[in-house]
Design a protein around this motif. Sequence first.
Motif, short mmCIF file in Angstrom:
data_model
loop_
_atom_site.label_atom_id
_atom_site.label_comp_id
_atom_site.label_asym_id
_atom_site.label_seq_id
_atom_site.Cartn_x
_atom_site.Cartn_y
_atom_site.Cartn_z
N TRP A 24 62.17 76.91 33.12
CA TRP A 24 62.67 75.66 32.29
C TRP A 24 64.17 75.35 32.21
CZ3 TRP A 24 59.81 72.35 29.28
CH2 TRP A 24 58.53 72.27 29.51
N TRP A 32 58.98 69.15 31.18
CA TRP A 32 58.69 68.26 29.94
C TRP A 32 57.90 67.15 30.31
CZ3 TRP A 32 58.41 69.61 25.19
CH2 TRP A 32 58.34 68.46 24.23
N ARG A 35 54.17 68.31 30.55
CA ARG A 35 53.68 68.89 29.54
C ARG A 35 52.18 69.03 29.11
NH1 ARG A 35 56.60 65.18 27.41
NH2 ARG A 35 56.15 63.99 25.78
N LYS A 36 51.89 67.78 29.39
CA LYS A 36 50.27 67.59 28.95
C LYS A 36 49.30 68.69 29.95
CE LYS A 36 46.82 64.27 28.57
NZ LYS A 36 46.58 62.60 28.50
N SER A 91 50.44 79.77 31.37
CA SER A 91 51.52 78.85 31.11
C SER A 91 52.69 78.86 32.53
CB SER A 91 52.35 78.94 29.80
OG SER A 91 52.98 78.12 29.90
N CYS A 95 53.46 76.44 35.28
CA CYS A 95 55.04 75.90 35.56
C CYS A 95 55.59 76.35 36.91
CB CYS A 95 55.75 76.68 34.47
SG CYS A 95 55.58 76.15 32.67
#
Length: 108
Positions: A24, A32, A35-36, A91, A95
């Motif tokens: 991030w 961002w 994010r969905k 997660s 990412c």
Amino acid sequence: MNLAPLTNLAMLIIAGLVFHTMHWLRNGRFLWSKRKIILQVVLIAELWMLISDPIGGHMRAWIFSRDKVLGIWLFQVMPIEDFLGIAVVSSATACAILVFGYSPRKWI
């Protein structure tokens, strides 16, 4: 006082913070915007965990040592750390795949 449950949870939290921070800090704007997708990956992983983990636990495919978990159980066979762990791992993986495979930079 047995600190083993807190140690395992602390390692999970630290690893999650390290991996998410790496992604991030450098790619926050891109992540961002995605994010969905990240949320969908986490929800699918959690759903799969809620379906498959109790089956494996009841069949004794794996056993969690009761003295190494916090003691909060889902379906009597799945410790809450397992549930939190899959959220962190899915997660961080989502990412990483987005950053390395689909971001304009494709590197950290």
